[in-house]
Design a protein around this motif. Structure first.
Motif, short mmCIF file in Angstrom:
data_model
loop_
_atom_site.label_atom_id
_atom_site.label_comp_id
_atom_site.label_asym_id
_atom_site.label_seq_id
_atom_site.Cartn_x
_atom_site.Cartn_y
_atom_site.Cartn_z
N GLU A 67 0.77 -1.10 -0.06
CA GLU A 67 -0.03 0.05 -0.02
C GLU A 67 0.86 1.19 0.02
O GLU A 67 2.06 1.37 0.30
N GLU A 68 0.22 2.25 -0.39
CA GLU A 68 1.12 3.50 -0.50
C GLU A 68 1.85 3.79 0.90
O GLU A 68 1.23 3.87 1.92
N GLY A 69 3.18 4.22 0.81
CA GLY A 69 3.78 4.73 1.97
C GLY A 69 4.52 3.53 2.62
O GLY A 69 5.44 3.75 3.37
N LEU A 70 4.25 2.29 2.11
CA LEU A 70 4.81 0.93 2.78
C LEU A 70 5.35 0.16 1.68
O LEU A 70 5.62 -1.01 2.21
N LYS A 71 5.26 0.39 0.44
CA LYS A 71 5.65 -0.60 -0.64
C LYS A 71 6.87 -1.26 -0.44
O LYS A 71 7.82 -0.47 -0.39
N GLU A 72 6.71 -2.59 -0.68
CA GLU A 72 8.17 -3.30 -0.55
C GLU A 72 8.52 -3.54 -1.90
O GLU A 72 9.82 -3.91 -2.25
N GLY A 73 7.60 -3.82 -2.83
CA GLY A 73 7.93 -3.81 -4.42
C GLY A 73 8.18 -5.43 -4.71
O GLY A 73 8.82 -5.87 -5.41
N LEU A 74 7.58 -6.32 -3.71
CA LEU A 74 7.75 -7.68 -3.75
C LEU A 74 6.45 -8.34 -4.49
O LEU A 74 6.90 -9.40 -5.19
N LEU A 75 5.27 -7.96 -4.28
CA LEU A 75 4.04 -8.50 -4.74
C LEU A 75 3.83 -7.81 -6.41
O LEU A 75 3.74 -6.63 -6.48
N ARG A 76 3.33 -8.77 -7.32
CA ARG A 76 2.97 -8.41 -8.46
C ARG A 76 1.61 -8.14 -8.77
O ARG A 76 0.99 -7.59 -9.64
N SER A 77 0.68 -8.91 -7.63
CA SER A 77 -0.76 -8.67 -7.69
C SER A 77 -1.10 -7.60 -7.21
O SER A 77 -0.55 -6.53 -7.00
N GLY A 78 -2.38 -7.42 -7.08
CA GLY A 78 -3.29 -6.29 -6.37
C GLY A 78 -3.18 -6.32 -5.00
O GLY A 78 -3.73 -5.42 -4.32
N ILE A 79 -2.65 -7.21 -4.43
CA ILE A 79 -2.56 -7.29 -2.94
C ILE A 79 -1.68 -6.10 -2.16
O ILE A 79 -0.67 -5.87 -2.78
N GLU A 80 -2.45 -5.28 -1.38
CA GLU A 80 -1.80 -4.16 -0.77
C GLU A 80 -1.32 -4.55 0.68
O GLU A 80 -0.17 -3.99 1.07
N LEU A 81 -1.83 -5.50 1.42
CA LEU A 81 -1.19 -5.86 2.73
C LEU A 81 -1.59 -7.33 3.07
O LEU A 81 -2.75 -7.68 2.72
N PHE A 82 -0.68 -7.97 3.91
CA PHE A 82 -0.90 -9.20 4.50
C PHE A 82 -0.69 -8.98 5.99
O PHE A 82 0.65 -8.56 6.14
N ILE A 83 -1.61 -9.09 6.83
CA ILE A 83 -1.08 -8.83 8.48
C ILE A 83 -1.76 -10.13 9.34
O ILE A 83 -2.80 -10.35 9.05
N ASP A 84 -0.88 -10.44 10.24
CA ASP A 84 -1.40 -11.13 11.20
C ASP A 84 -1.67 -10.30 12.35
O ASP A 84 -0.89 -9.52 13.02
N GLY A 85 -3.12 -10.23 12.79
CA GLY A 85 -3.68 -9.24 13.81
C GLY A 85 -3.92 -9.66 14.96
O GLY A 85 -4.63 -10.66 14.93
N ARG A 86 -4.05 -8.95 16.11
CA ARG A 86 -4.74 -9.70 17.31
C ARG A 86 -5.35 -8.36 17.84
O ARG A 86 -4.62 -7.59 18.66
N LEU A 87 -6.51 -8.58 18.17
CA LEU A 87 -7.37 -7.60 19.04
C LEU A 87 -7.40 -8.16 20.24
O LEU A 87 -7.62 -9.25 20.46
#
Length: 159
Positions: A67-87
């Protein structure tokens, strides 16, 4: 998450990498080098009250980001983020809209009650481990962790 967690506002202000080690042509990422971020009042919505407003802590491990501001340049698809979250128990992700992305929540542990909003319609479901939720562009949603909290994978993609 570790005590080295970065506050969400600091992480998104820039200068902190999503991954702290070099990545080669064969991409493998170690958990210890992934950004550990803690969010207070995730998706805070000051126009709302209660759970729709958002409250509590969300601990997130950023696995991949484009996603904008955090781009790693690794993914070629439309995926913007992959997060493991815990509320944390009773914490809530505030009501927010998805204009140009779709997002999947896949519950790993605990319980998560999610309300999806479309125009004047609302649908609420309580997810158990192994259940999933999809939010489509043009929809909004908010979520509340159960008494034991909730751990989930979030994947968002541009459409």
């Amino acid at each position: 998450m570790t005590s080295q967690a970065i506050p969400g506002d600091v992480f998104h202000a820039g200068g902190r990498p999503v991954y702290a080690e070099p990545v080669g042509w064969a991409v493998y990422k170690r958990h210890d080098a992934m950004a550990q971020v803690v969010y207070a009042d995730t998706h805070l919505n000051v126009a709302e009250r209660g759970d729709r407003r958002g409250h509590g802590l969300n601990h997130a491990t950023w696995v991949f980001a484009e996603e904008e501001g955090l781009k790693e340049g690794l993914l070629r698809s439309g995926i913007e983020l992959f997060i493991d979250g815990r509320l944390e128990p009773g914490a809530a992700v505030g009501l927010h809209a998805h204009a140009t992305t779709e997002e999947i929540y896949y519950l790993l542990e605990g319980q998560l009650t999610i309300t999806t909003v479309r125009d004047e319609e609302e649908a609420t479901a309580t997810l158990q481990p192994g259940d999933a939720h999809l939010i489509r562009p043009g929809q909004s949603h908010f979520a509340v962790a159960g008494p034991d909290g909730a751990r989930f994978i979030t994947v968002a993609a541009r459409v």
